[in-house]
Design a protein around this motif. Sequence first.
Motif, mmCIF file in Angstrom:
data_model
loop_
_atom_site.group_PDB
_atom_site.id
_atom_site.type_symbol
_atom_site.label_atom_id
_atom_site.label_comp_id
_atom_site.label_asym_id
_atom_site.label_seq_id
_atom_site.Cartn_x
_atom_site.Cartn_y
_atom_site.Cartn_z
ATOM 1 N N GLY A 1 -2.835 5.648 -4.874
ATOM 2 C CA GLY A 1 -1.930 5.644 -6.022
ATOM 3 C C GLY A 1 -2.022 4.338 -6.801
ATOM 4 N N TRP B 1 -4.030 16.065 -10.899
ATOM 5 C CA TRP B 1 -2.968 15.388 -11.663
ATOM 6 C C TRP B 1 -3.448 14.030 -12.113
ATOM 7 C CZ3 TRP B 1 -2.091 17.157 -6.505
ATOM 8 C CH2 TRP B 1 -2.399 16.220 -5.507
ATOM 9 N N ASP C 1 -8.155 8.456 -3.484
ATOM 10 C CA ASP C 1 -7.119 9.229 -4.192
ATOM 11 C C ASP C 1 -7.843 10.158 -5.169
ATOM 12 O OD1 ASP C 1 -4.687 10.066 -5.641
ATOM 13 O OD2 ASP C 1 -3.748 8.304 -4.745
ATOM 14 N N ARG D 1 9.627 -0.462 3.048
ATOM 15 C CA ARG D 1 8.456 0.307 3.511
ATOM 16 C C ARG D 1 7.163 -0.388 3.077
ATOM 17 N NH1 ARG D 1 6.476 5.918 0.576
ATOM 18 N NH2 ARG D 1 5.419 4.867 -1.093
ATOM 19 N N ARG E 1 8.852 -0.706 -6.806
ATOM 20 C CA ARG E 1 8.328 -2.014 -6.357
ATOM 21 C C ARG E 1 8.482 -3.056 -7.466
ATOM 22 N NH1 ARG E 1 4.148 1.257 -3.825
ATOM 23 N NH2 ARG E 1 2.726 0.911 -5.564
ATOM 24 N N THR F 1 4.564 10.705 -8.752
ATOM 25 C CA THR F 1 5.334 10.069 -7.668
ATOM 26 C C THR F 1 4.756 8.685 -7.340
ATOM 27 O OG1 THR F 1 4.058 11.017 -5.814
ATOM 28 C CG2 THR F 1 5.884 12.345 -6.673
ATOM 29 N N ALA F 2 3.467 8.496 -7.619
ATOM 30 C CA ALA F 2 2.879 7.156 -7.427
ATOM 31 C C ALA F 2 3.464 6.186 -8.449
ATOM 32 C CB ALA F 2 1.358 7.228 -7.554
ATOM 33 N N GLU G 1 0.542 6.032 3.352
ATOM 34 C CA GLU G 1 1.910 5.684 2.912
ATOM 35 C C GLU G 1 2.299 6.656 1.797
ATOM 36 O OE1 GLU G 1 1.924 2.027 0.726
ATOM 37 O OE2 GLU G 1 4.020 1.587 1.146
ATOM 38 N N GLY G 2 3.392 7.357 2.025
ATOM 39 C CA GLY G 2 3.871 8.267 0.976
ATOM 40 C C GLY G 2 2.963 9.446 0.732
ATOM 41 N N ALA H 1 -4.605 7.959 -0.295
ATOM 42 C CA ALA H 1 -3.575 8.202 -1.322
ATOM 43 C C ALA H 1 -3.101 6.882 -1.902
ATOM 44 C CB ALA H 1 -2.414 9.006 -0.736
ATOM 45 N N ASP I 1 -10.252 14.362 -3.724
ATOM 46 C CA ASP I 1 -9.042 14.970 -3.170
ATOM 47 C C ASP I 1 -9.119 14.943 -1.647
ATOM 48 O OD1 ASP I 1 -7.230 17.175 -2.201
ATOM 49 O OD2 ASP I 1 -6.833 17.258 -4.352
ATOM 50 N N LEU I 2 -8.011 14.615 -1.028
ATOM 51 C CA LEU I 2 -7.992 14.510 0.441
ATOM 52 C C LEU I 2 -7.994 15.870 1.125
ATOM 53 C CD1 LEU I 2 -5.564 11.494 0.637
ATOM 54 C CD2 LEU I 2 -7.868 11.549 1.643
ATOM 55 N N ARG I 3 -8.009 16.944 0.359
ATOM 56 C CA ARG I 3 -8.178 18.270 0.957
ATOM 57 C C ARG I 3 -9.644 18.687 0.898
ATOM 58 N NH1 ARG I 3 -3.559 20.446 -2.993
ATOM 59 N NH2 ARG I 3 -4.859 19.071 -4.266
ATOM 60 N N VAL J 1 7.134 5.313 -7.282
ATOM 61 C CA VAL J 1 7.280 4.311 -6.215
ATOM 62 C C VAL J 1 6.821 2.931 -6.688
ATOM 63 C CG1 VAL J 1 7.197 6.005 -4.350
ATOM 64 C CG2 VAL J 1 5.080 4.902 -5.057
HETATM 65 C C1 LIG Z 1 4.161 8.883 -3.461
HETATM 66 S S1 LIG Z 1 2.556 8.489 -4.073
HETATM 67 C C2 LIG Z 1 2.142 7.157 -2.945
HETATM 68 C C3 LIG Z 1 1.095 6.241 -3.524
HETATM 69 C C4 LIG Z 1 0.857 4.973 -2.687
HETATM 70 N N1 LIG Z 1 0.457 5.288 -1.345
HETATM 71 C C5 LIG Z 1 2.091 4.099 -2.682
HETATM 72 O O1 LIG Z 1 2.842 4.152 -1.712
HETATM 73 O O2 LIG Z 1 2.314 3.403 -3.678
HETATM 74 C C6 LIG Z 1 1.570 9.837 -3.458
HETATM 75 C C7 LIG Z 1 0.082 9.635 -3.676
HETATM 76 O O3 LIG Z 1 -0.598 10.597 -2.891
HETATM 77 C C8 LIG Z 1 -1.731 11.006 -3.595
HETATM 78 N N2 LIG Z 1 -2.117 12.301 -3.063
HETATM 79 C C9 LIG Z 1 -1.308 13.302 -2.667
HETATM 80 N N3 LIG Z 1 -2.034 14.358 -2.276
HETATM 81 C C10 LIG Z 1 -3.334 14.012 -2.426
HETATM 82 C C11 LIG Z 1 -4.549 14.675 -2.214
HETATM 83 N N4 LIG Z 1 -4.588 15.942 -1.770
HETATM 84 N N5 LIG Z 1 -5.695 14.013 -2.468
HETATM 85 C C12 LIG Z 1 -5.681 12.734 -2.918
HETATM 86 N N6 LIG Z 1 -4.540 12.050 -3.149
HETATM 87 C C13 LIG Z 1 -3.389 12.684 -2.911
HETATM 88 C C14 LIG Z 1 -1.252 11.047 -5.039
HETATM 89 O O4 LIG Z 1 -2.296 11.078 -5.976
HETATM 90 C C15 LIG Z 1 -0.399 9.810 -5.110
HETATM 91 O O5 LIG Z 1 -1.164 8.695 -5.498
#
Ligand SMILES: C[S@@+](CC[C@H](N)C(=O)[O-])C[C@H]1O[C@@H](n2cnc3c(N)ncnc32)[C@H](O)[C@@H]1O
Length: 303
Positions: free
Chosen positions: A111, A12, A131, A86, A29, A21-22, A185-186, A109, A160-162, A25
């Motif tokens: 974001g 994405w 991220d 948060r 802020r 979703t980043a 976070e998130g 993550a 990717d974190l997977r 949030v």
């Molecule tokens: C709700 S946003 C939170 C962003 C940031 N931590 C904040 O609080 O402003 C979720 C974030 O998780 C990242 N994310 C979710 N799954 C991920 C994955 N598998 N690998 C890397 N990033 C991931 C998204 O790209 C996104 O930036």
Amino acid sequence: MDPSLRHDNDTWDLATSVGATATLVAAARGAAGKAGDLTIDDPFAEPLVRAVGIDFFTRWAGGELDLADDGSRRVLQWFVDLMAVRTRYFDDFVCNAMGAGIRQAVILASGLDARSYRLSWPPGSTVFEVDQPQVIEFKTATLAGLNAEPAADLRVVPIDLRQDWPTALRRAGFDPGRPTAWIAEGLLPFLSPDAQDRLLDSITALSATGSQLATEIFVPLTRDMLQPVLQRWGSHGFDIVPSDLVYDGDRHDVARYLDNRGWQSVTTPMSQLLAAHGLAPRADQSPFADNWYYTSIRSDGST
Ligand SMILES: C[S@@+](CC[C@H](N)C(=O)[O-])C[C@H]1O[C@@H](n2cnc3c(N)ncnc32)[C@H](O)[C@@H]1O
């Protein structure tokens, strides 16, 4: 979760899927700042959201939304309160960890999180941001375009974190022999329960004694809760519902999981954070009070 929206290799940018979703949030802020909320100070939120270009979020972050009292205002204000306290929790976590002498941080993550730019990092601090590649590239380029300078030695890790992010992190200069401050976070509900366990296992394997980890367990806003704003988002071309993107199914309790692996965790409920900022949840705000924040300290490191 809507299974048609997620799969193991999905990607994405900041306007689509989980990436959006980043932006959501960060918009909250920005709105907190515009409303004069002194809980946090994130001057980068609004310009970053503006650069993404989703009209509704640009105007929200800029304090330019004309919110008729039709329920939208209430939902959005809840969300701004939630994001402000948060954000403050994680800001305080970083400050405390640095106060304890830690000089290496990993923001998982990341974001549109601008902590690397806006916090006062002690000299000698290194911050790694992890991220998806499009997210990292967008934020790096946008902040460079604003002539923003990181306040620490910032290393970005676009992966990717997977996937095998520990190897990418080490290649970027991460030193597992030094204690680390980790932020998630998130993030966790966007990972499957298995992927969450793998992430926590990897963090544990990379954490020297004295490392600290802050995590958030959040209850995603459901369609019902978001109903007053969904139509507004939709009319501005944003049709993403965060609860459709999170993985269902039983998952391990993070604190218990970590504490069985050499960490010691302290739990803080969202209701406590809100109350500490004079924002005791109203009865109709109760879903937010179910969010939990954990600070875990590695007392039995492997290195
Ligand atoms: C709700 S946003 C939170 C962003 C940031 N931590 C904040 O609080 O402003 C979720 C974030 O998780 C990242 N994310 C979710 N799954 C991920 C994955 N598998 N690998 C890397 N990033 C991931 C998204 O790209 C996104 O930036």
